[in-house]
Design an enzyme around this catalytic site. Sequence first.
Site, PDB file in Angstrom:
ATOM      1  N   HIS A  14       0.866  -1.199   0.000  1.00  0.00           N
ATOM      2  CA  HIS A  14       0.000   0.000   0.000  1.00  0.00           C
ATOM      3  C   HIS A  14       0.892   1.234   0.000  1.00  0.00           C
ATOM      4  CE1 HIS A  14      -3.834   2.077   1.753  1.00  0.00           C
ATOM      5  NE2 HIS A  14      -3.114   2.936   1.045  1.00  0.00           N
ATOM      6  N   HIS A  16       1.342   4.889  -2.426  1.00  0.00           N
ATOM      7  CA  HIS A  16       0.990   5.736  -3.570  1.00  0.00           C
ATOM      8  C   HIS A  16       2.275   6.385  -4.068  1.00  0.00           C
ATOM      9  CE1 HIS A  16      -3.345   5.483  -2.552  1.00  0.00           C
ATOM     10  NE2 HIS A  16      -2.858   5.324  -1.340  1.00  0.00           N
ATOM     11  N   HIS A 194      -9.452   0.967  -1.413  1.00  0.00           N
ATOM     12  CA  HIS A 194      -9.434   1.605  -0.095  1.00  0.00           C
ATOM     13  C   HIS A 194     -10.852   1.521   0.465  1.00  0.00           C
ATOM     14  CE1 HIS A 194      -5.632   3.203  -1.426  1.00  0.00           C
ATOM     15  NE2 HIS A 194      -5.495   4.047  -0.427  1.00  0.00           N
ATOM     16  N   GLU A 197     -11.183   3.339   5.837  1.00  0.00           N
ATOM     17  CA  GLU A 197     -10.122   4.213   6.360  1.00  0.00           C
ATOM     18  C   GLU A 197     -10.846   5.275   7.210  1.00  0.00           C
ATOM     19  OE1 GLU A 197      -8.118   6.558   3.342  1.00  0.00           O
ATOM     20  OE2 GLU A 197      -6.501   7.153   4.692  1.00  0.00           O
ATOM     21  N   ASP A 275       1.788   4.022   2.799  1.00  0.00           N
ATOM     22  CA  ASP A 275       0.748   4.869   2.178  1.00  0.00           C
ATOM     23  C   ASP A 275       1.366   6.039   1.398  1.00  0.00           C
ATOM     24  OD1 ASP A 275      -1.874   5.456   1.527  1.00  0.00           O
ATOM     25  OD2 ASP A 275      -2.452   6.183   3.492  1.00  0.00           O
ATOM     26  N   ASP A 276       1.676   7.138   2.090  1.00  0.00           N
ATOM     27  CA  ASP A 276       2.260   8.329   1.449  1.00  0.00           C
ATOM     28  C   ASP A 276       3.447   8.795   2.309  1.00  0.00           C
ATOM     29  OD1 ASP A 276       0.064   8.880  -0.652  1.00  0.00           O
ATOM     30  OD2 ASP A 276      -1.036   8.664   1.234  1.00  0.00           O
TER      31      ASP A 276
HETATM   32  N1  LIG Z   1      -4.572   7.380   2.432  1.00  0.00           N
HETATM   33  C1  LIG Z   1      -5.224   7.601   1.284  1.00  0.00           C
HETATM   34  N2  LIG Z   1      -6.552   7.391   1.234  1.00  0.00           N
HETATM   35  C2  LIG Z   1      -7.219   7.629   0.123  1.00  0.00           C
HETATM   36  N3  LIG Z   1      -6.668   8.080  -0.996  1.00  0.00           N
HETATM   37  C3  LIG Z   1      -5.353   8.306  -0.997  1.00  0.00           C
HETATM   38  N4  LIG Z   1      -4.532   8.762  -1.979  1.00  0.00           N
HETATM   39  C4  LIG Z   1      -3.302   8.826  -1.462  1.00  0.00           C
HETATM   40  N5  LIG Z   1      -3.306   8.435  -0.182  1.00  0.00           N
HETATM   41  C5  LIG Z   1      -4.573   8.094   0.127  1.00  0.00           C
HETATM   42 ZN   LIG Z   2      -3.711   4.785   0.451  1.00  0.00          ZN
END
Ligand SMILES: Nc1ncnc2[nH]cnc12
Ligand SMILES: [Zn+2]
Length: 315
Positions: A14, A16, A194, A197, A275-276
């Site tokens: 996971h 991005h 997703h 969340e 994630d990011d």
């Molecule tokens: N945590 C996240 N949830 C939804 N969309 C995303 N796009 C990038 N990170 C995300």
């Molecule tokens: Zn994500």
Amino acid sequence: MYDWLNALPKAELHLHLEGSLEPELLFALAERNKIALPWADVEALRGAYAFNNLQEFLDLYYQGADVLRTEQDFYDLTWAYLQRCKAQNVIHTEPFFDPQTHTDRGIPFEVVLNGINQALKDGREQLGISSGLILSFLRHLSEEEAHKTLDQALPFRDAFIAVGLDSSEMGHPPSKFQRVFDRARSEGFVAVAHAGEEGPPEYIWEALDLLKIKRIDHGVRAIEDERLMQRIIDEQIPLTVCPLSNTKLCVFDHMRQHNILDMLERGVKVTVNSDDPAYFGGYVTENFHALHTHLGMTEDQARRLAQNSLDARLV
Ligand SMILES: Nc1ncnc2[nH]cnc12
Ligand SMILES: [Zn+2]
């Protein structure tokens, strides 16, 4: 413990790619592409990384992605992420990219895909990191637009292992994308999404029953629904959990409240992911380390989490 966790072989499921754009690279690409930025410097940009919810983060994330213009930019972004994988013994990765974030600004689909793909290929050959790319639809846009993105992807069918669904969750349930996921699956794509969340357990049910996903991205709100918990345990449906993301976006007030180890001990196939990472303060090892620091994760638990990530690969 950090070094031990770093050395543990693991997969990231996971991530991005646009969320791995570090402020230093963001500034370098802005200069290369002659784009004026609203932040004075890297520190000022980092200072803006304080979020109360998913949407506040997404607003900055889409703004940051605007510096990505050329095939070389997408190559450099992906290559920088793969170097982090190498440094943290991530031996396999299944990153997402959001084509609509780029095609909607006039960047051709092929420019994005070619840059990413070349870096993933070099990552396999030069770094020994296996990978599979996931094309993610933006859920705040219409299903019709997702169909158009799928049309653009079909000539490059072999470049992807799956389709996904991301962006603003609340108000955009999986059911909105049932037809495009049906089509993607009939074209041979695996599906992930997703769900849970920020959104309720109902969105996870929809993702499973309507989109027929093989893996749930986040899914931490499943714990509110006992019947859903039983299902994901019985069917061993993997959850790609992102602890630092969840605390930065206030899904949990503090890492001490995170439920990932409770889920692990109940038999849920949970995995640890970043994630990011450029926006949330760390890559995979930092996510593992935060679980050790704040939740007392043991070496045995870390080993099981890492093994889950290897078991939950799509390829
Ligand atoms: N945590 C996240 N949830 C939804 N969309 C995303 N796009 C990038 N990170 C995300
Ligand atoms: Zn994500």
